[in-house]
Design an enzyme around this catalytic site. Structure first.
Site, short mmCIF file in Angstrom:
data_model
loop_
_atom_site.label_atom_id
_atom_site.label_comp_id
_atom_site.label_asym_id
_atom_site.label_seq_id
_atom_site.Cartn_x
_atom_site.Cartn_y
_atom_site.Cartn_z
N GLN A 107 0.84 -1.35 -0.02
CA GLN A 107 0.03 -0.06 0.04
C GLN A 107 0.64 1.33 0.06
OE1 GLN A 107 -3.20 2.38 2.77
NE2 GLN A 107 -2.97 0.33 3.07
N GLU B 78 1.43 -1.25 8.45
CA GLU B 78 0.43 -0.06 8.89
C GLU B 78 0.54 0.01 10.49
OE1 GLU B 78 -1.35 2.33 7.15
OE2 GLU B 78 -1.76 3.14 9.29
N ASP C 111 0.63 3.77 5.93
CA ASP C 111 0.90 3.55 4.45
C ASP C 111 0.73 4.72 3.50
OD1 ASP C 111 1.75 0.88 4.95
OD2 ASP C 111 0.00 0.05 4.80
N GLY D 99 -7.78 20.46 19.28
CA GLY D 99 -7.52 21.72 19.21
C GLY D 99 -8.01 22.32 20.72
N GLY D 100 -8.19 23.72 20.62
CA GLY D 100 -8.46 24.15 22.08
C GLY D 100 -10.22 24.31 22.21
N1 CAO Z 1 12.25 -9.64 -9.28
C1 CAO Z 1 13.02 -10.11 -8.37
N2 CAO Z 1 12.82 -10.01 -7.03
C2 CAO Z 1 11.80 -9.29 -6.71
C3 CAO Z 1 11.07 -8.82 -7.51
C4 CAO Z 1 11.22 -8.57 -8.92
N3 CAO Z 1 10.50 -8.04 -9.78
N4 CAO Z 1 10.10 -7.91 -6.77
C5 CAO Z 1 10.29 -8.40 -5.52
N5 CAO Z 1 11.12 -9.08 -5.51
C6 CAO Z 1 11.82 -9.68 -4.26
C7 CAO Z 1 12.50 -8.86 -3.42
O1 CAO Z 1 13.87 -8.43 -3.89
C8 CAO Z 1 12.74 -9.57 -2.02
O2 CAO Z 1 14.02 -10.50 -2.10
P1 CAO Z 1 14.87 -10.77 -1.08
O3 CAO Z 1 14.19 -11.08 0.20
O4 CAO Z 1 15.63 -12.11 -1.40
O5 CAO Z 1 15.83 -9.54 -1.18
C9 CAO Z 1 11.67 -10.33 -2.21
O6 CAO Z 1 10.77 -10.48 -3.37
C10 CAO Z 1 10.55 -10.12 -1.22
O7 CAO Z 1 10.29 -8.54 -1.06
P2 CAO Z 1 10.13 -7.97 0.71
O8 CAO Z 1 10.99 -8.45 1.38
O9 CAO Z 1 10.13 -6.73 0.56
O10 CAO Z 1 8.44 -8.45 0.52
P3 CAO Z 1 7.89 -9.10 1.92
O11 CAO Z 1 6.57 -9.61 1.50
O12 CAO Z 1 8.72 -10.04 2.71
O13 CAO Z 1 7.61 -7.82 3.16
C11 CAO Z 1 7.02 -5.65 3.50
C12 CAO Z 1 6.66 -6.70 2.66
C13 CAO Z 1 5.86 -4.48 3.20
C14 CAO Z 1 7.10 -5.95 5.08
C15 CAO Z 1 8.33 -5.11 3.23
O14 CAO Z 1 8.46 -4.89 1.98
C16 CAO Z 1 8.68 -3.65 4.12
O15 CAO Z 1 9.06 -3.71 5.06
N6 CAO Z 1 8.75 -2.59 3.37
C17 CAO Z 1 9.08 -1.43 3.53
C18 CAO Z 1 7.91 -0.82 4.61
C19 CAO Z 1 6.60 -0.81 3.90
O16 CAO Z 1 6.51 -0.24 2.86
N7 CAO Z 1 5.50 -1.21 4.62
C20 CAO Z 1 4.29 -0.91 4.24
C21 CAO Z 1 3.49 -1.98 3.41
S1 CAO Z 1 2.03 -1.89 2.99
O17 CAO Z 1 1.18 -2.06 4.47
#
Ligand code: CAO
Length: 417
Positions: free
Chosen positions: A16, A138, A167, A246-247
């Protein structure tokens, strides 16, 4: 012409926070190229599905006006294509977990080598410090940013809010940072790193609570309801229920029909300048000159009595009648609108804030359009892309690969089927 026409965004965002940011840029005219893992795509395509095998509303409502390319950034050919995208685009936006882009081989240093004009924008849960490596969603941000400890009722659990301030709020902050960096690039000719941490974004939106933290160290917060209720304050800013920030004291009060309609309430603010009108409306004209009620300070220890009398009046009217009666008298009130009522509200449709969008596999659905209106850059809300819908178009039109090269890229498996 749109405000950001000509700006190309390499959109590596998912879920998001990041997609909110790039959707805004797309509405202002940027060409947003969403890079998705072949065959998988943004995880939200499949989350909270209401129709089997159709992109979820979660996805469609956060990815309007974008193009989608399937590309494996961890595979050799995919990396080559990605490098060409970095050289061609103006901004890279990502909200991967900390370190994921580096692991893919696209560190900020590498990006600068490839394209010194590139603006690289990231959302992470936390800024540098003890939690920098954490994955964050979030509600974690709402808790760590100060929102949860100050939301809810005294003596009850800390509470998260339905507004996605962690988010979507951070997405907004990042969009502002990107546009500012683009503006600076006009003069410097250089790109730069833009980062927005969700904890910081939430705290920015909770600024008035840090204000109150400093006030509480000098004495009680007299405008909080607990002051009039003789509940002692602790060391930290308490939860303030529905008190206004606010106040000017405010509360949520019952309206006609509250027994059966969970949203039959109004927000009522006893703004000092409107006090005499309030006394007349609620049938308490004697309070205008009563020393216990005539001034805001005198009323502070009596907020329960005061709002009790106001509610005795609001409960005889619907929330819309309260609005119709109070508005001409400059008494600030607001009906508690349900999502059902908002979805049906014609004035929001007229301004394009609520829009109906047609989608090839889903059919018609409602979405929230651009809440920011530019007179010279109107936003047209276009449906979200299907997974990889624009892969070939982007390879040929944006990256100038020949038909032969595109065939080879497909054969490598880097861009899906
Ligand atoms: N080609 C190849 N690899 C890809 C890719 C693509 N097009 N798109 C994603 N990937 C891979 C990433 O490189 C990552 O690989 P590694 O773990 O080996 O480095 C993997 O997919 C997963 O990515 P991620 O760790 O970002 O995803 P997740 O689902 O495990 O975590 C989230 C999700 C949101 C917790 C994490 O991305 C995060 O903390 N983001 C920053 C904070 C944020 O934006 N949070 C809000 C999310 S909305 O509620």
């Amino acid at each position: 012409m749109k405000a950001l026409e000509g700006i190309k965004i390499l959109d590596f965002t998912h879920v998001q926070s990041g997609p909110t940011c790039t959707q805004l840029l797309a509405w202002f005219g940027a060409d947003v190229i969403k890079v998705e893992r072949p065959g998988v795509g943004d995880a939200t395509r499949g989350q909270l599905r209401d129709i089997p095998d159709v992109d979820s509303l979660y996805f469609t409502m956060l990815n309007h006006n974008k193009r989608s390319i399937e590309l494996n950034g961890k595979e050799e050919t995919g990396k080559t294509v990605l490098e060409r995208l970095v050289k061609t685009c103006d901004v890279l936006v990502e909200n991967f977990a900390p370190g994921a882009l580096d692991r893919m081989g696209f560190s900020w240093e590498r990006i600068q080598e490839l394209n010194p004009r590139m603006i690289m924008a990231s959302i992470k849960g936390f800024g540098p410090g003890p939690y920098a490596d954490c994955k964050v969603y979030e509600n974690v941000a709402q808790c760590a940013g100060g929102a949860a400890s100050t939301t809810g009722f005294v003596g009850e659990l800390p509470t998260v809010t339905g507004a996605q301030i962690g988010d979507s709020g951070t997405g907004l902050h990042l969009a502002f940072g990107i546009v500012t960096a683009l503006f600076q690039r006009e003069k410097s000719g250089k790109g730069q790193r833009v980062t927005a941490a969700m904890q910081d974004g939430v705290l920015n939106l909770c600024r008035v609570k840090l204000r109150d933290q400093q006030r509480i160290e000098r004495g009680p917060l007299t405008e909080y309801s607990q002051y009039g209720e003789d509940i002692p304050f602790g060391e930290a800013v308490p939860r303030a229920g529905n008190d206004s920030g606010g106040g000017q004291p405010g509360r949520i009060l019952k309206c006609k029909g509250w027994e059966t309609d969970p949203d039959s309430y109004t927000y009522f603010i006893t703004q000092a300048a409107a006090w005499k009108n309030i006394c007349d409306v609620i049938g308490k004209p004697e309070w205008k000159d009563d020393p216990d009620f005539a001034t805001p300070k005198a009323r502070l220890p009596r907020l329960n009595e005061m709002f009790g009398a106001i509610e005795d009046w609001t409960v005889t009217k619907t929330k819309f009648e309260v609005m119709e009666i109070c508005n001409p008298l400059n008494i600030p009130v607001g009906p508690i609108l349900s999502m059902k009522e908002i979805a049906a509200e014609q004035s929001l449709r007229d301004t394009g804030t609520v829009v109906e969008v047609d989608h090839p596999t889903r059919g018609k659905y409602l979405s929230v359009g651009n809440p920011v209106k530019l007179s010279d850059s109107p936003s047209e809300v276009l449906r979200s892309p299907l997974l990889g819908e624009h892969t070939d178009e982007i390879l040929s039109d944006v990256l100038n690969y020949s038909d032969e090269e595109i065939k080879e890229i497909h054969a490598s498996g880097a861009v899906g089927k």
